[in-house]
Design a protein around this motif. Structure first.
Motif, PDB file in Angstrom:
ATOM      1  N   TYR A 311     -26.685  -6.277   9.988  1.00  0.00           N
ATOM      2  CA  TYR A 311     -26.716  -5.067  10.789  1.00  0.00           C
ATOM      3  C   TYR A 311     -26.857  -3.786   9.955  1.00  0.00           C
ATOM      4  O   TYR A 311     -27.461  -2.818  10.408  1.00  0.00           O
ATOM      5  CB  TYR A 311     -25.459  -4.979  11.654  1.00  0.00           C
ATOM      6  CG  TYR A 311     -25.325  -6.126  12.615  1.00  0.00           C
ATOM      7  CD1 TYR A 311     -26.324  -6.388  13.557  1.00  0.00           C
ATOM      8  CD2 TYR A 311     -24.209  -6.955  12.579  1.00  0.00           C
ATOM      9  CE1 TYR A 311     -26.208  -7.447  14.440  1.00  0.00           C
ATOM     10  CE2 TYR A 311     -24.085  -8.018  13.462  1.00  0.00           C
ATOM     11  CZ  TYR A 311     -25.089  -8.258  14.390  1.00  0.00           C
ATOM     12  OH  TYR A 311     -24.984  -9.314  15.257  1.00  0.00           O
ATOM     13  N   ARG A 312     -26.281  -3.766   8.779  1.00  0.00           N
ATOM     14  CA  ARG A 312     -26.357  -2.549   7.961  1.00  0.00           C
ATOM     15  C   ARG A 312     -27.804  -2.219   7.581  1.00  0.00           C
ATOM     16  O   ARG A 312     -28.244  -1.069   7.677  1.00  0.00           O
ATOM     17  CB  ARG A 312     -25.506  -2.709   6.705  1.00  0.00           C
ATOM     18  CG  ARG A 312     -25.348  -1.412   5.910  1.00  0.00           C
ATOM     19  CD  ARG A 312     -24.468  -1.628   4.689  1.00  0.00           C
ATOM     20  NE  ARG A 312     -23.128  -2.047   5.070  1.00  0.00           N
ATOM     21  CZ  ARG A 312     -22.145  -1.202   5.395  1.00  0.00           C
ATOM     22  NH1 ARG A 312     -22.387   0.096   5.400  1.00  0.00           N
ATOM     23  NH2 ARG A 312     -20.952  -1.657   5.710  1.00  0.00           N
ATOM     24  N   LYS A 315     -29.811  -0.788  10.598  1.00  0.00           N
ATOM     25  CA  LYS A 315     -29.614   0.640  10.850  1.00  0.00           C
ATOM     26  C   LYS A 315     -30.375   1.483   9.832  1.00  0.00           C
ATOM     27  O   LYS A 315     -30.983   2.504  10.179  1.00  0.00           O
ATOM     28  CB  LYS A 315     -28.132   0.967  10.809  1.00  0.00           C
ATOM     29  CG  LYS A 315     -27.817   2.411  11.212  1.00  0.00           C
ATOM     30  CD  LYS A 315     -26.329   2.651  11.287  1.00  0.00           C
ATOM     31  CE  LYS A 315     -26.030   4.060  11.768  1.00  0.00           C
ATOM     32  NZ  LYS A 315     -24.566   4.318  11.862  1.00  0.00           N
ATOM     33  N   VAL A 438     -27.491   1.488  19.018  1.00  0.00           N
ATOM     34  CA  VAL A 438     -27.052   1.676  17.637  1.00  0.00           C
ATOM     35  C   VAL A 438     -25.552   1.879  17.564  1.00  0.00           C
ATOM     36  O   VAL A 438     -24.864   1.291  16.744  1.00  0.00           O
ATOM     37  CB  VAL A 438     -27.789   2.870  16.989  1.00  0.00           C
ATOM     38  CG1 VAL A 438     -27.175   3.212  15.641  1.00  0.00           C
ATOM     39  CG2 VAL A 438     -29.259   2.551  16.820  1.00  0.00           C
ATOM     40  N   PHE A 442     -23.368  -1.053  15.552  1.00  0.00           N
ATOM     41  CA  PHE A 442     -22.979  -0.749  14.196  1.00  0.00           C
ATOM     42  C   PHE A 442     -21.610  -0.075  14.064  1.00  0.00           C
ATOM     43  O   PHE A 442     -21.216   0.300  12.988  1.00  0.00           O
ATOM     44  CB  PHE A 442     -24.037   0.140  13.531  1.00  0.00           C
ATOM     45  CG  PHE A 442     -25.411  -0.431  13.623  1.00  0.00           C
ATOM     46  CD1 PHE A 442     -25.733  -1.582  12.923  1.00  0.00           C
ATOM     47  CD2 PHE A 442     -26.379   0.159  14.407  1.00  0.00           C
ATOM     48  CE1 PHE A 442     -26.994  -2.113  12.987  1.00  0.00           C
ATOM     49  CE2 PHE A 442     -27.643  -0.392  14.483  1.00  0.00           C
ATOM     50  CZ  PHE A 442     -27.957  -1.529  13.776  1.00  0.00           C
ATOM     51  N   ASN A 446     -19.250   1.225  10.342  1.00  0.00           N
ATOM     52  CA  ASN A 446     -19.249   2.642   9.943  1.00  0.00           C
ATOM     53  C   ASN A 446     -17.922   3.004   9.261  1.00  0.00           C
ATOM     54  O   ASN A 446     -16.889   2.468   9.592  1.00  0.00           O
ATOM     55  CB  ASN A 446     -19.470   3.543  11.165  1.00  0.00           C
ATOM     56  CG  ASN A 446     -20.911   3.449  11.662  1.00  0.00           C
ATOM     57  OD1 ASN A 446     -21.795   3.131  10.888  1.00  0.00           O
ATOM     58  ND2 ASN A 446     -21.133   3.741  12.930  1.00  0.00           N
TER      59      ASN A 446
END
Length: 446
Positions: A311-312, A315, A438, A442, A446
């Protein structure tokens, strides 16, 4: 590493797309000078007819192939990759034959009711080979994009554009001046010529790369599995494409008819359409050189990263694509606003195109972002949201064109009002959809 792969792939595609766009744009400019604004208007309408019959095989299936190939290739399931390509080619070939038959059956009503020109019948027949060749080409290119072998697919595009440029423009230059219908016919045949040479390259490249390849007898995905997955991905995208093409086609019918209601001659009405859609819009779509590279790379990249739950990097790729889109589109928008008339005179020797380009210049940023957002949402499997957002936007434009263009107070400005409202509404809806995804996806990193 995945991020670098996306970035480098996008840079490579951007360079190649610049070459393709330069050739394609030069072709459009020279073509318009050789066949004239009215013929360009009829050619644009022919392309709208073509897209309606071609959208089923080109809007969703190639994108589905790209995503499925990327997913299976990331798992090293080479046998499934081969089966996806084989099944998709057969599927698109059958669909293209059926669609071609329907087009031939409807050719008389199209020439008489839509073009209001019986002499356009022959040009409609020449759309048939385009449907078949492009349908097959699009699947094979989707396969290579899924494997991230963008060079093979891009070379076929270059061959397509170069062969069309040399053969068609050479013939028109030798035959100049040409009759209206003949000019349209040659322009249509040029698409088949280019796509044919591109297809030959793709076939030769595939045979060369897979000469020594062998696949296990056991296949994890059968035809039903592949069909179900293609429908799941391609269904919403195809609906979106059909909506866009159909409503765009209706717009191209409404605009000249409404202008004729205001007192324009048939020739003036189609010349106006040609100046807007065939000339000014060619410049407005220039940022697509960059955004197309981003979309082609980000769809399989996001699909692969979703399969790996990375996922990182997803993004990071999304933010990179948006930043690059803004860096390219904003300066171009300013350039078109400040130098619209000189550009139009230099390229087309037509001041009216400069007036339309000045009006459309503000749309460049929104059009580019809309294109990038569509690729991002496709990669995130939000195909239904893409369909709904574009249906709303195109419906707004259609209604405004219908009610405003025929009104003496607005005239052709009614089209620009509808066009701007459409792209702004779609941009906002895409942005809201993307932000919600998003944030949800994510938040935990964060």
């Amino acid at each position: 590493m995945k991020k670098s792969s996306f970035v480098y792939g996008s840079i490579l595609m951007t360079v190649i797309n610049f070459i393709i766009a330069f050739i394609g744009f030069s072709y459009d400019v020279l073509l318009s000078n050789l066949i004239g604004a009215e013929a360009m208007g009829l050619f644009q309408m022919s392309m709208s007819v073509l897209m309606i019959f071609m959208i089923i095989t080109t809007a969703g299936v190639p994108m589905a192939v790209s995503q499925l190939v990327a997913q299976e290739n990331s798992k090293n399931h080479k046998e499934n990759v081969y089966q996806i390509l084989k099944f998709s080619i057969i599927l698109n070939f059958i669909l293209s034959i059926v669609l071609s038959f329907i087009l031939v059956c409807l050719s008389n009503p199209i020439s008489e009711k839509i073009f209001k020109n019986r002499n356009m019948l022959q040009s409609i027949y020449f759309l048939v080979p385009i449907i078949i060749i492009i349908s097959i080409n699009s699947v094979i290119r989707g396969y290579y994009y899924g494997l991230k072998k963008v060079g093979v697919a891009s070379v076929s595009e270059i061959i397509n554009n170069v062969s069309r440029f040399l053969i068609v423009l050479g013939f028109l230059h030798y035959s100049y001046p040409v009759e209206l219908e003949f000019g349209v016919l040659v322009a249509i045949c040029g698409i088949s010529i280019g796509e044919f040479f591109g297809l030959i390259w793709l076939i030769l490249a595939y045979k060369r790369e897979n000469k020594k390849s062998s696949y296990p007898c056991y296949i994890q995905l059968n035809s039903i599995d592949i069909l179900n997955q293609i429908i799941k991905i391609a269904g919403p995208l195809t609906i979106t494409g059909l909506i866009n093409v159909f409503l765009g086609f209706v717009n191209k019918i409404l605009i000249p008819n409404k202008l004729m209601d205001l007192g324009y001659s048939n020739s003036e009405a189609y010349a106006t359409l040609g100046r807007i859609t065939g000339m000014a819009m060619s410049l407005i779509f220039m940022p697509f050189v960059i955004t197309s590279a981003l979309v082609i790379n980000i769809v399989p990249s996001l699909s692969e990263q979703m399969a790996l739950k990375n996922y990182r990097n997803m993004k990071a790729d999304i933010l990179f694509a948006i930043k690059i889109t803004l860096i390219i589109s904003i300066p171009l928008s300013i350039l078109y606003r400040l130098f619209s008339e000189p550009l139009a005179v230099f390229l087309y020797n037509d001041k009216k195109v400069g007036e339309y380009l000045r009006i459309l210049s503000y749309s460049t940023v929104f059009m580019a972002l809309q294109h990038t957002f569509s690729g991002i949402l496709q990669g995130l499997n939000k195909h239904t949201a893409i369909t709904i957002n574009r249906l709303i936007g195109m419906s707004i434009q259609l209604l405004l064109v219908y009610f405003l263009v025929g009104n003496p107070k607005f005239g052709i400005n009614g089209f620009f009002i509808g066009f701007y409202l459409r792209i702004f509404v779609i941009f906002l809806l895409d942005l809201v959809t993307l932000r919600s995804i998003v944030k949800f996806r994510f938040r935990h990193i964060n």
